[in-house]
Design a protein around this motif. Structure first.
Motif, PDB file in Angstrom:
ATOM      1  N   LEU A 114      38.447  32.694  37.691  1.00  0.00           N
ATOM      2  CA  LEU A 114      40.023  32.670  38.041  1.00  0.00           C
ATOM      3  C   LEU A 114      40.824  33.675  37.643  1.00  0.00           C
ATOM      4  O   LEU A 114      41.625  34.422  38.385  1.00  0.00           O
ATOM      5  CB  LEU A 114      40.440  31.272  37.597  1.00  0.00           C
ATOM      6  N   ALA A 115      40.612  34.198  36.376  1.00  0.00           N
ATOM      7  CA  ALA A 115      41.176  35.175  35.784  1.00  0.00           C
ATOM      8  C   ALA A 115      40.918  36.667  36.801  1.00  0.00           C
ATOM      9  O   ALA A 115      41.796  37.470  36.988  1.00  0.00           O
ATOM     10  CB  ALA A 115      41.036  35.431  34.377  1.00  0.00           C
ATOM     11  N   SER A 116      39.516  36.640  37.235  1.00  0.00           N
ATOM     12  CA  SER A 116      39.103  37.853  37.841  1.00  0.00           C
ATOM     13  C   SER A 116      39.771  37.799  39.235  1.00  0.00           C
ATOM     14  O   SER A 116      40.183  38.788  39.628  1.00  0.00           O
ATOM     15  CB  SER A 116      37.560  37.905  37.906  1.00  0.00           C
ATOM     16  N   ALA A 117      39.849  36.823  39.937  1.00  0.00           N
ATOM     17  CA  ALA A 117      40.498  36.745  41.298  1.00  0.00           C
ATOM     18  C   ALA A 117      42.045  37.088  41.001  1.00  0.00           C
ATOM     19  O   ALA A 117      42.502  37.648  41.861  1.00  0.00           O
ATOM     20  CB  ALA A 117      40.344  35.168  41.942  1.00  0.00           C
ATOM     21  N   LEU A 118      42.838  36.482  39.928  1.00  0.00           N
ATOM     22  CA  LEU A 118      44.265  36.973  39.608  1.00  0.00           C
ATOM     23  C   LEU A 118      44.239  38.203  39.500  1.00  0.00           C
ATOM     24  O   LEU A 118      45.118  38.950  39.782  1.00  0.00           O
ATOM     25  CB  LEU A 118      44.631  36.040  38.574  1.00  0.00           C
ATOM     26  N   ASN A 119      43.304  38.990  38.710  1.00  0.00           N
ATOM     27  CA  ASN A 119      43.405  40.379  38.484  1.00  0.00           C
ATOM     28  C   ASN A 119      43.546  40.984  39.992  1.00  0.00           C
ATOM     29  O   ASN A 119      43.947  42.050  40.025  1.00  0.00           O
ATOM     30  CB  ASN A 119      42.106  40.872  37.580  1.00  0.00           C
TER      31      ASN A 119
ATOM     32  N   LYS B 287      52.543  24.901  41.512  1.00  0.00           N
ATOM     33  CA  LYS B 287      51.644  24.332  40.402  1.00  0.00           C
ATOM     34  C   LYS B 287      50.090  24.589  40.813  1.00  0.00           C
ATOM     35  O   LYS B 287      49.104  24.710  40.092  1.00  0.00           O
ATOM     36  CB  LYS B 287      51.640  22.872  40.178  1.00  0.00           C
ATOM     37  N   HIS B 288      49.903  24.816  42.096  1.00  0.00           N
ATOM     38  CA  HIS B 288      48.429  25.225  42.479  1.00  0.00           C
ATOM     39  C   HIS B 288      48.327  26.819  42.731  1.00  0.00           C
ATOM     40  O   HIS B 288      47.188  27.255  42.799  1.00  0.00           O
ATOM     41  CB  HIS B 288      48.012  24.772  43.710  1.00  0.00           C
ATOM     42  N   HIS B 289      49.174  27.377  42.184  1.00  0.00           N
ATOM     43  CA  HIS B 289      49.110  29.117  42.066  1.00  0.00           C
ATOM     44  C   HIS B 289      47.978  29.491  41.396  1.00  0.00           C
ATOM     45  O   HIS B 289      47.694  28.896  40.258  1.00  0.00           O
ATOM     46  CB  HIS B 289      50.435  29.708  41.586  1.00  0.00           C
ATOM     47  N   ILE B 290      47.319  30.496  41.738  1.00  0.00           N
ATOM     48  CA  ILE B 290      46.002  30.829  41.077  1.00  0.00           C
ATOM     49  C   ILE B 290      46.240  31.353  39.610  1.00  0.00           C
ATOM     50  O   ILE B 290      45.828  31.334  38.577  1.00  0.00           O
ATOM     51  CB  ILE B 290      45.292  32.188  41.688  1.00  0.00           C
TER      52      ILE B 290
ATOM     53  N   VAL C 149      45.427  34.424  25.317  1.00  0.00           N
ATOM     54  CA  VAL C 149      45.088  34.531  26.705  1.00  0.00           C
ATOM     55  C   VAL C 149      45.834  33.629  27.522  1.00  0.00           C
ATOM     56  O   VAL C 149      46.297  34.158  28.867  1.00  0.00           O
ATOM     57  CB  VAL C 149      43.559  34.216  26.890  1.00  0.00           C
ATOM     58  N   GLY C 150      46.281  32.375  27.182  1.00  0.00           N
ATOM     59  CA  GLY C 150      46.951  31.743  28.152  1.00  0.00           C
ATOM     60  C   GLY C 150      48.309  32.202  28.460  1.00  0.00           C
ATOM     61  O   GLY C 150      49.027  32.259  29.444  1.00  0.00           O
ATOM     62  N   ALA C 151      48.957  32.664  27.348  1.00  0.00           N
ATOM     63  CA  ALA C 151      50.495  33.479  27.297  1.00  0.00           C
ATOM     64  C   ALA C 151      50.365  34.689  28.206  1.00  0.00           C
ATOM     65  O   ALA C 151      51.330  34.937  28.998  1.00  0.00           O
ATOM     66  CB  ALA C 151      50.846  33.792  25.899  1.00  0.00           C
ATOM     67  N   ILE C 152      49.197  35.324  27.999  1.00  0.00           N
ATOM     68  CA  ILE C 152      49.097  36.531  28.845  1.00  0.00           C
ATOM     69  C   ILE C 152      48.977  36.243  30.414  1.00  0.00           C
ATOM     70  O   ILE C 152      49.948  36.693  31.191  1.00  0.00           O
ATOM     71  CB  ILE C 152      47.947  37.432  28.592  1.00  0.00           C
ATOM     72  N   LEU C 153      48.005  35.300  30.644  1.00  0.00           N
ATOM     73  CA  LEU C 153      48.210  34.883  32.166  1.00  0.00           C
ATOM     74  C   LEU C 153      49.450  33.982  32.567  1.00  0.00           C
ATOM     75  O   LEU C 153      49.542  34.033  33.828  1.00  0.00           O
ATOM     76  CB  LEU C 153      47.034  33.762  32.275  1.00  0.00           C
ATOM     77  N   ALA C 154      50.158  33.483  31.656  1.00  0.00           N
ATOM     78  CA  ALA C 154      51.456  32.708  32.175  1.00  0.00           C
ATOM     79  C   ALA C 154      52.434  33.581  32.192  1.00  0.00           C
ATOM     80  O   ALA C 154      53.605  33.429  32.728  1.00  0.00           O
ATOM     81  CB  ALA C 154      51.707  31.523  30.942  1.00  0.00           C
ATOM     82  N   THR C 155      52.241  34.987  31.890  1.00  0.00           N
ATOM     83  CA  THR C 155      53.834  36.006  32.025  1.00  0.00           C
ATOM     84  C   THR C 155      53.492  36.720  33.399  1.00  0.00           C
ATOM     85  O   THR C 155      52.708  37.048  33.833  1.00  0.00           O
ATOM     86  CB  THR C 155      53.302  36.824  30.913  1.00  0.00           C
ATOM     87  N   ASP C 156      54.785  36.351  33.992  1.00  0.00           N
ATOM     88  CA  ASP C 156      55.155  37.028  35.392  1.00  0.00           C
ATOM     89  C   ASP C 156      55.069  38.511  35.230  1.00  0.00           C
ATOM     90  O   ASP C 156      55.602  39.070  34.224  1.00  0.00           O
ATOM     91  CB  ASP C 156      56.345  36.868  35.942  1.00  0.00           C
ATOM     92  N   PRO C 157      54.088  39.264  35.765  1.00  0.00           N
ATOM     93  CA  PRO C 157      53.807  40.670  35.211  1.00  0.00           C
ATOM     94  C   PRO C 157      55.265  41.606  35.758  1.00  0.00           C
ATOM     95  O   PRO C 157      55.528  42.523  34.966  1.00  0.00           O
ATOM     96  CB  PRO C 157      52.743  41.325  36.332  1.00  0.00           C
TER      97      PRO C 157
END
Length: 190
Positions: free
Chosen positions: A142-147, A23-26, A67-75
Motif C-alpha cells: 500500500l505504501a508503495s502504491a501511495l508512493n 476513509k478508503h483513500h490509499i 511511519v504512520g505519522a509520515i503516511l498520515a501527513t498531507d505532503p
C-alpha cells in the motif's frame, strides 16, 4: 476530551495538516495497515519470549508510529507557512534500518540454513510472527502504491521492506527457541 468527534460520520477523515479525504483513500489504507501491523507486533511482544526480542519489538512499535505519522501527513501541508516541518519528530533513519539488519544477522547465525520454504505455524507465537509479516507486506504494498501517486520518504518504504524480512527471521528463530517443528514446503508431485 471526547473520543468521538462525529466528523467522520460521512465517511471522511482528516490527514495531519487538516486535509479531509475519504476513509478508503490509499493514504488512510496505508497508515491503517501500519496500525494493524503495530497491534500484531504487540501480540508477539505479549508472548513468552526473550526480553531482548521484546525490547526490539518495542523499538519497532515506536518506529511504526513514526511511519504512520509520515503516511498520515498531507505532503502539500508537510511544511508550514513558517517553513518548519509539520511533523516535528525523528523520521525513519538509516540506523533504524541497520538495526533490523543487525538483528536479522544475529538471529540467522543461530539458525540452520534454509533449503526450502517453510509453512507458517508450528507454535502460536511463530504463527503470530507470520501474520505480522503478511500484514507488513500488505502495508509495504500500500505504501508503495501511495508512493507512485505521492512520493513518500524512501526510508519509510525501505523500513517496511526490511521489517517484513525481520519478522520472517524472528519467526524462524522463535521456532528454534521454542523447539517448534519447522515444516518444509515440498510441493506435491502430480
Amino acid at each position: 476530551m471526547k473520543i468521538y468527534t462525529k466528523t467522520g460520520d460521512k465517511g471522511t477523515t482528516a490527514l495531519f495538516g487538516g486535509t479531509r479525504v475519504p476513509k478508503h483513500h490509499i493514504r488512510i489504507e496505508s497508515y491503517g495497515t501500519v496500525d494493524e501491523l503495530n497491534s500484531h507486533i504487540g501480540l508477539i511482544r505479549d508472548q513468552d519470549i526473550q526480553e531482548t526480542y521484546k525490547n526490539v519489538l518495542i523499538h519497532i512499535q515506536d518506529r511504526l508510529f513514526t511511519v504512520g505519522a509520515i503516511l498520515a501527513t498531507d505532503p502539500e501541508k508537510a511544511i508550514m507557512k513558517n517553513g518548519k516541518e509539520r511533523l516535528n519528530i525523528p523520521k525513519i533513519s538509516e540506523e533504524n534500518i541497520t538495526l533490523l539488519e543487525q538483528e536479522m544477522d544475529a538471529m540467522n547465525d543461530a539458525l540452520p540454513q534454509m533449503t526450502h520454504f517453510v509453512l507458517p505455524g508450528g507454535h502460536q507465537t511463530v504463527s503470530f510472527c507470520h501474520i505480522a509479516r503478511c500484514v507488513c507486506r500488505r502495508a509495504e504494498r500500500l505504501a508503495s502504491a501511495l508512493n507512485d501517486l505521492e512520493p513518500i520518504d524512501p526510508n519509510t518504504l525501505r523500513y517496511l521492506n526490511r521489517l517484513s524480512d525481520y519478522l520472517f527471521v524472528l519467526a524462524r528463530k522463535l521456532s528454534l527457541d521454542l523447539q517448534a517443528n519447522e515444516v518444509k514446503w515440498i510441493p506435491e508431485k502430480t
